[in-house]
Design a protein around this motif. Structure first.
Motif, PDB file in Angstrom:
ATOM      1  N   HIS A 154       0.835  -1.572  -0.284  1.00  0.00           N
ATOM      2  CA  HIS A 154      -0.137   0.192   0.136  1.00  0.00           C
ATOM      3  C   HIS A 154       1.204   1.197  -0.762  1.00  0.00           C
ATOM      4  N   ARG A 155       2.266   1.312   0.110  1.00  0.00           N
ATOM      5  CA  ARG A 155       3.325   2.331  -0.381  1.00  0.00           C
ATOM      6  C   ARG A 155       4.014   1.855  -1.012  1.00  0.00           C
ATOM      7  N   GLY A 156       4.427   3.011  -1.561  1.00  0.00           N
ATOM      8  CA  GLY A 156       5.798   2.573  -2.072  1.00  0.00           C
ATOM      9  C   GLY A 156       7.267   2.661  -1.772  1.00  0.00           C
ATOM     10  N   ASP A 157       7.109   2.660  -0.945  1.00  0.00           N
ATOM     11  CA  ASP A 157       8.911   3.204  -0.332  1.00  0.00           C
ATOM     12  C   ASP A 157       9.315   1.683  -0.028  1.00  0.00           C
ATOM     13  N   ILE A 158      10.753   2.251  -0.593  1.00  0.00           N
ATOM     14  CA  ILE A 158      11.226   1.079  -0.510  1.00  0.00           C
ATOM     15  C   ILE A 158      13.223   0.893  -0.031  1.00  0.00           C
ATOM     16  N   VAL A 159      12.874  -0.271  -0.193  1.00  0.00           N
ATOM     17  CA  VAL A 159      14.376  -0.633   1.088  1.00  0.00           C
ATOM     18  C   VAL A 159      15.759  -0.782   0.938  1.00  0.00           C
ATOM     19  N   ASP A 160      15.477  -1.530  -0.299  1.00  0.00           N
ATOM     20  CA  ASP A 160      17.294  -2.596  -0.911  1.00  0.00           C
ATOM     21  C   ASP A 160      16.208  -2.455  -2.405  1.00  0.00           C
ATOM     22  N   VAL A 161      17.449  -2.075  -3.225  1.00  0.00           N
ATOM     23  CA  VAL A 161      17.546  -3.310  -4.816  1.00  0.00           C
ATOM     24  C   VAL A 161      18.017  -4.305  -4.484  1.00  0.00           C
ATOM     25  N   ARG A 162      17.272  -4.825  -5.324  1.00  0.00           N
ATOM     26  CA  ARG A 162      17.997  -6.350  -6.098  1.00  0.00           C
ATOM     27  C   ARG A 162      18.809  -6.447  -6.682  1.00  0.00           C
ATOM     28  N   ASN A 163      19.646  -5.542  -7.079  1.00  0.00           N
ATOM     29  CA  ASN A 163      20.808  -5.900  -7.813  1.00  0.00           C
ATOM     30  C   ASN A 163      22.382  -5.905  -7.024  1.00  0.00           C
ATOM     31  N   PRO A 164      23.387  -6.582  -7.652  1.00  0.00           N
ATOM     32  CA  PRO A 164      24.503  -6.534  -6.871  1.00  0.00           C
ATOM     33  C   PRO A 164      25.839  -4.986  -6.350  1.00  0.00           C
ATOM     34  N   VAL A 165      25.479  -4.888  -7.893  1.00  0.00           N
ATOM     35  CA  VAL A 165      25.795  -3.112  -8.177  1.00  0.00           C
ATOM     36  C   VAL A 165      25.559  -2.378  -7.395  1.00  0.00           C
ATOM     37  N   ALA A 166      23.719  -2.189  -7.134  1.00  0.00           N
ATOM     38  CA  ALA A 166      23.250  -1.424  -6.720  1.00  0.00           C
ATOM     39  C   ALA A 166      23.694  -1.237  -4.386  1.00  0.00           C
ATOM     40  N   ARG A 167      23.577  -2.818  -4.222  1.00  0.00           N
ATOM     41  CA  ARG A 167      23.553  -2.748  -3.063  1.00  0.00           C
ATOM     42  C   ARG A 167      25.013  -2.824  -3.075  1.00  0.00           C
ATOM     43  N   HIS A 168      26.350  -2.623  -3.451  1.00  0.00           N
ATOM     44  CA  HIS A 168      27.459  -2.673  -2.588  1.00  0.00           C
ATOM     45  C   HIS A 168      27.476  -0.656  -3.172  1.00  0.00           C
ATOM     46  N   LEU A 169      26.602  -0.268  -4.213  1.00  0.00           N
ATOM     47  CA  LEU A 169      26.931   1.333  -3.501  1.00  0.00           C
ATOM     48  C   LEU A 169      26.121   1.700  -2.571  1.00  0.00           C
ATOM     49  N   ALA A 170      24.927   1.128  -2.010  1.00  0.00           N
ATOM     50  CA  ALA A 170      25.153   1.326  -0.892  1.00  0.00           C
ATOM     51  C   ALA A 170      26.249   0.850   0.355  1.00  0.00           C
ATOM     52  N   ALA A 171      26.422   0.049   0.635  1.00  0.00           N
ATOM     53  CA  ALA A 171      26.647  -0.571   1.458  1.00  0.00           C
ATOM     54  C   ALA A 171      28.387   0.445   1.569  1.00  0.00           C
ATOM     55  N   ALA A 172      28.725   0.163   0.182  1.00  0.00           N
ATOM     56  CA  ALA A 172      29.937   1.272   0.497  1.00  0.00           C
ATOM     57  C   ALA A 172      29.679   3.365   1.042  1.00  0.00           C
ATOM     58  N   SER A 173      29.281   3.334   1.698  1.00  0.00           N
ATOM     59  CA  SER A 173      29.337   4.600   1.680  1.00  0.00           C
ATOM     60  C   SER A 173      30.470   5.551   2.204  1.00  0.00           C
ATOM     61  N   ALA A 174      30.402   6.621   2.193  1.00  0.00           N
ATOM     62  CA  ALA A 174      31.261   7.825   2.535  1.00  0.00           C
ATOM     63  C   ALA A 174      32.207   6.877   4.156  1.00  0.00           C
ATOM     64  N   GLU A 175      30.969   6.403   5.186  1.00  0.00           N
ATOM     65  CA  GLU A 175      31.423   6.245   6.620  1.00  0.00           C
ATOM     66  C   GLU A 175      31.968   5.506   6.741  1.00  0.00           C
ATOM     67  N   THR A 176      31.427   4.283   5.718  1.00  0.00           N
ATOM     68  CA  THR A 176      31.810   3.191   5.595  1.00  0.00           C
ATOM     69  C   THR A 176      33.780   2.768   5.158  1.00  0.00           C
ATOM     70  N   VAL A 177      33.864   3.791   3.921  1.00  0.00           N
ATOM     71  CA  VAL A 177      35.216   3.851   3.370  1.00  0.00           C
ATOM     72  C   VAL A 177      36.231   4.528   4.811  1.00  0.00           C
ATOM     73  N   LEU A 178      35.547   5.569   5.433  1.00  0.00           N
ATOM     74  CA  LEU A 178      36.281   5.879   6.173  1.00  0.00           C
ATOM     75  C   LEU A 178      36.320   5.312   7.403  1.00  0.00           C
ATOM     76  N   ALA A 179      35.714   4.663   7.987  1.00  0.00           N
ATOM     77  CA  ALA A 179      36.233   3.673   8.808  1.00  0.00           C
ATOM     78  C   ALA A 179      36.776   2.382   8.569  1.00  0.00           C
ATOM     79  N   LEU A 180      37.066   2.066   7.414  1.00  0.00           N
ATOM     80  CA  LEU A 180      37.471   1.553   6.465  1.00  0.00           C
ATOM     81  C   LEU A 180      39.291   1.898   6.783  1.00  0.00           C
ATOM     82  N   VAL A 181      39.516   3.051   6.492  1.00  0.00           N
ATOM     83  CA  VAL A 181      40.254   3.875   6.354  1.00  0.00           C
ATOM     84  C   VAL A 181      40.687   3.912   7.689  1.00  0.00           C
TER      85      VAL A 181
END
Length: 312
Positions: A154-181
């Protein structure tokens, strides 16, 4: 104005999840990623080079035909009627929707909308909205591929995209990269410190090794000295055994007595030193007089009387 808002805490890193997401994306889009495009003719896009396929668009846009039986068409019609509710007729609404749907109705050329797209494993561009995972579907335990047209969505709000590239782009946020660094730099600092300590320990071990070698050589020298002193002791004992004393004259006897006394005393002194007794301790000991040997009287000629030593 100073921003007093507390900085967001660094995200907790799930390295296994990050690695799995990155590996899945690498299967779709290996190698380096880069932006390309010409704004005079097309929308910019994110690309990579795939062996045997050449340049592949990872993230871009795709034109999608407008459809009369779509959520967008219904929303567009509702907005039109709300805006012109007092003057519009049903014929006006139909004409408006035909203008919205068709670029050329006679030739059935539909109007299109540019949609954000990702590339599938078959190298086809797929609108991201067609791969959306709706929040309601997750909450209700519905499959991730449940479409927006499902009665339960009943709502169009999404939480994910069923695609490996899209999921990787979401997972590799700037904060995540800085934490890894930050983690990598911390590990590098610890490694540098450990390397420095290891080098110091190696230098210490090398110095100790050289000291041990010196001590070992000194021990070998001492052992060799003891061996040689032992040989001297045996040599003195041999001389003592071969010293018979006596002689044809009283003076010869006296010389032999002094010689034998000196040799026996020297032999006793050396043996005492080998047993850890100092010369002064040996001289004052009860053993020293016992070690001094004297020559025995002997006959000068057969049938003669032994020469007596003058009374002192």
């Amino acid at each position: 104005m100073t921003d007093t808002t507390a900085a967001a805490a660094a995200p907790e890193l799930d390295l296994d999840a990050l690695e799995a997401t990155a590996r899945a994306a690498a299967e779709y889009a290996p190698g380096k990623w880069f932006w390309r495009g010409n704004t005079d003719f097309e929308e910019p896009s994110l690309n990579c080079i795939v062996p045997s396929l050449g340049r592949v668009e990872i993230l871009g846009h795709v034109p999608v035909d407008r459809e009369a039986d779509s959520f967008e068409a219904r929303e567009h019609l509702r907005e039109f009627k709300d805006l012109f509710s007092l003057t519009t007729t049903e014929e006006d609404a139909v004409a408006h929707m035909e203008d919205w749907l068709w670029a050329d109705k006679y030739y059935e050329v539909a109007n299109t909308d540019s949609r954000l797209s990702v590339t599938s494993q078959r190298n086809t561009k797929v609108p991201v909205r067609d791969l959306a995972v709706f929040e309601v579907a997750r909450h209700r335990g519905l499959p991730d591929d449940t479409p927006r047209t499902h009665d339960g969505i009943h709502r169009g709000d999404i939480v994910d995209v069923r695609n490996p590239v899209a999921r990787h782009l979401a997972a590799a946020s700037a904060e995540t990269v800085l934490a890894l660094v930050a983690r990598i730099r911390g590990l590098e600092a610890r490694l540098a410190h450990a390397t420095k300590v290891a080098r110091q320990e190696m230098n210490r071990a090398d110095i100790n090794g050289r000291g041990s070698a010196t001590a070992h050589r000194s021990l070998e020298d001492a052992t060799d000295t003891i061996h040689r002193v032992g040989e001297v002791t045996e040599f003195l004992d041999d001389i003592l055994e071969n010293t018979f004393g006596g002689g044809p004259t009283e003076e010869y006897y006296i010389r032999e007595e002094e010689k034998l006394a000196n040799l026996s005393f020297a032999s006793g002194l050396v043996k005492a030193a080998l047993n850890g007794v100092s010369p002064d301790e040996y001289v004052d000991s009860e053993q020293a007089p016992k070690d001094i040997r004297r020559p025995a009287r002997c006959f000068v000629l057969q049938g003669t009387q032994p020469i007596s030593r003058p009374a002192s």
